[in-house]
Design an enzyme around this catalytic site. Structure first.
Site, mmCIF file in Angstrom:
data_model
loop_
_atom_site.group_PDB
_atom_site.id
_atom_site.type_symbol
_atom_site.label_atom_id
_atom_site.label_comp_id
_atom_site.label_asym_id
_atom_site.label_seq_id
_atom_site.Cartn_x
_atom_site.Cartn_y
_atom_site.Cartn_z
ATOM 1 C CE1 TYR A 159 11.003 -49.071 -2.823
ATOM 2 C CE2 TYR A 159 11.673 -50.789 -4.375
ATOM 3 C CZ TYR A 159 10.681 -50.151 -3.647
ATOM 4 O OH TYR A 159 9.383 -50.587 -3.716
HETATM 5 N N1 LIG Z 1 4.356 -49.522 -7.044
HETATM 6 C C1 LIG Z 1 5.269 -50.494 -7.190
HETATM 7 O O1 LIG Z 1 5.708 -50.815 -8.287
HETATM 8 C C2 LIG Z 1 5.771 -51.224 -5.969
HETATM 9 C C3 LIG Z 1 6.497 -52.403 -6.174
HETATM 10 C C4 LIG Z 1 6.964 -53.081 -5.060
HETATM 11 C C5 LIG Z 1 6.717 -52.602 -3.797
HETATM 12 N N2 LIG Z 1 5.996 -51.460 -3.639
HETATM 13 C C6 LIG Z 1 5.769 -50.985 -2.283
HETATM 14 O O2 LIG Z 1 4.389 -50.805 -2.079
HETATM 15 C C7 LIG Z 1 4.203 -49.864 -1.021
HETATM 16 C C8 LIG Z 1 3.135 -48.886 -1.432
HETATM 17 O O3 LIG Z 1 3.602 -48.119 -2.522
HETATM 18 P P1 LIG Z 1 2.665 -47.669 -3.737
HETATM 19 O O4 LIG Z 1 3.278 -48.214 -4.948
HETATM 20 O O5 LIG Z 1 1.251 -47.929 -3.444
HETATM 21 O O6 LIG Z 1 2.965 -46.087 -3.771
HETATM 22 P P2 LIG Z 1 2.147 -44.845 -3.246
HETATM 23 O O7 LIG Z 1 3.090 -43.691 -3.261
HETATM 24 O O8 LIG Z 1 0.876 -44.716 -3.979
HETATM 25 O O9 LIG Z 1 1.804 -45.228 -1.756
HETATM 26 C C9 LIG Z 1 2.719 -45.126 -0.694
HETATM 27 C C10 LIG Z 1 1.936 -44.769 0.541
HETATM 28 O O10 LIG Z 1 2.814 -44.704 1.655
HETATM 29 C C11 LIG Z 1 2.574 -43.487 2.324
HETATM 30 N N3 LIG Z 1 3.749 -43.041 3.058
HETATM 31 C C12 LIG Z 1 4.968 -42.700 2.588
HETATM 32 N N4 LIG Z 1 5.743 -42.306 3.595
HETATM 33 C C13 LIG Z 1 5.013 -42.408 4.728
HETATM 34 C C14 LIG Z 1 5.247 -42.146 6.102
HETATM 35 N N5 LIG Z 1 6.422 -41.673 6.530
HETATM 36 N N6 LIG Z 1 4.264 -42.374 6.995
HETATM 37 C C15 LIG Z 1 3.065 -42.843 6.595
HETATM 38 N N7 LIG Z 1 2.759 -43.101 5.318
HETATM 39 C C16 LIG Z 1 3.733 -42.877 4.396
HETATM 40 C C17 LIG Z 1 2.188 -42.520 1.214
HETATM 41 O O11 LIG Z 1 1.547 -41.385 1.722
HETATM 42 C C18 LIG Z 1 1.257 -43.414 0.423
HETATM 43 O O12 LIG Z 1 -0.011 -43.495 1.024
HETATM 44 C C19 LIG Z 1 5.569 -49.251 -0.750
HETATM 45 O O13 LIG Z 1 6.134 -49.841 0.401
HETATM 46 C C20 LIG Z 1 6.357 -49.634 -1.988
HETATM 47 O O14 LIG Z 1 7.736 -49.707 -1.757
HETATM 48 C C21 LIG Z 1 5.517 -50.755 -4.692
#
Ligand SMILES: NC(=O)c1ccc[n+]([C@@H]2O[C@H](COP(=O)([O-])OP(=O)(O)OC[C@H]3O[C@@H](n4cnc5c(N)ncnc54)[C@H](O)[C@@H]3O)[C@@H](O)[C@H]2O)c1
Length: 255
Positions: A159
């Site tokens: 990651y």
């Molecule tokens: N939640 C955190 O603490 C955090 C921190 C830093 C970065 N992020 C990043 O934020 C982004 C969103 O994550 P989140 O926290 O909202 O989690 P989440 O799981 O709620 O959302 C992730 C989204 O990406 C979609 N997704 C995953 N694989 C996919 C694919 N192959 N094709 C299309 N859609 C796909 C999922 O269906 C979901 O809608 C991610 O890139 C994550 O790495 C999250």
């Protein structure tokens, strides 16, 4: 929409819009006047969110998309252009968290899956978005990296590597297309309440308290806090910013 709206009529693609930060972004962008195109894999959720936004008077549509598939990424951009005539903005947000496991114990498959979704997924979308934006004289793109794109976090090596790579793609694209009116920036969220973190916290007792303890503001973020930063970076109110990585993290990487 008001005269102060950040994204008036901007045709804005949001990947991973079915939950978490992506769904919050769709709501914030729509409130700020954008015409939002929701892209993710789960059609039931996309349809429900598009209906919710439409009922509020926004323009919203969806296209089922797996960002790991180049054809899906191309179709998502084509869908936006066919429906609205252009693509003004994109939030490349889709991503997964993956296992929290020490590096030497982690399976190769974990590395492959995380790289495929979190890096190749951004690559696939970015290229088609840029092609579309070049047709209309420019646009704005925000990629969703992470604080793990700036510093190491424990037991998440693939990651961390993937989110550093997202920043690399952001910088490369910002540099290549600045003269053609395309700005490309990244947000680097700290720990944000979403399905990714709910899963991490469920499987790792004590992790949430540990994360809060490591964050100067002592808390996690609401998804809307990340979405607000992305909206501003996508808007015309940040015209001289490109290639920038904005931590939205309660002070985590500043320590
Ligand atoms: N939640 C955190 O603490 C955090 C921190 C830093 C970065 N992020 C990043 O934020 C982004 C969103 O994550 P989140 O926290 O909202 O989690 P989440 O799981 O709620 O959302 C992730 C989204 O990406 C979609 N997704 C995953 N694989 C996919 C694919 N192959 N094709 C299309 N859609 C796909 C999922 O269906 C979901 O809608 C991610 O890139 C994550 O790495 C999250």
């Amino acid at each position: 929409m008001t005269s102060q709206s950040l994204l008036p009529h901007k045709v804005t693609l949001v990947t991973g819009a079915s939950s978490g930060i992506g769904a919050a972004a769709a709501r914030v962008f729509a409130r700020e006047g954008a015409r939002v195109v929701l892209a993710a894999r789960r059609e039931d959720r996309l349809a429900a969110l598009a209906a919710e936004l439409t009922a509020l008077g926004a323009e919203a549509s969806y296209v089922v998309t797996d960002v790991t598939r180049p054809d899906d990424a191309r179709r998502a951009v084509e869908f936006a252009v066919e429906r609205y005539g252009r693509l003004d903005a994109a939030f490349n947000n889709a991503g997964i968290g993956g296992d929290r496991t020490p590096m030497h114990l982690m399976g190769d498959d974990v590395y492959d899956t995380i790289m495929d979704i979190n890096v190749r997924g951004v690559w696939n979308c970015l290229r088609h978005e840029i092609s579309a934006m070049l047709e209309t004289g420019g646009g704005t793109i925000v990629n969703n990296s992470s604080v793990a794109g700036l510093v190491a976090i424990p037991a998440a090596a693939p990651y961390v590597a993937a989110k550093h790579a997202v920043i690399g793609l952001t910088r490369a694209a910002a540099d290549e297309y600045a003269k053609q009116g395309i700005r490309v920036n990244a947000v680097a969220p700290g720990t944000t309440r979403s399905e990714i973190t709910a899963d991490w916290f469920d499987r790792n007792p004590g992790l949430e308290q540990m994360v809060n303890g490591m964050t100067p503001q002592g808390r996690t973020a609401a998804p809307e806090e990340i979405a607000e930063a992305a909206a501003w970076l996508l808007s015309d109110r940040s015209p001289f910013l490109t290639g920038v990585v904005m931590p939205v993290d309660g002070g985590f990487v500043n320590q």
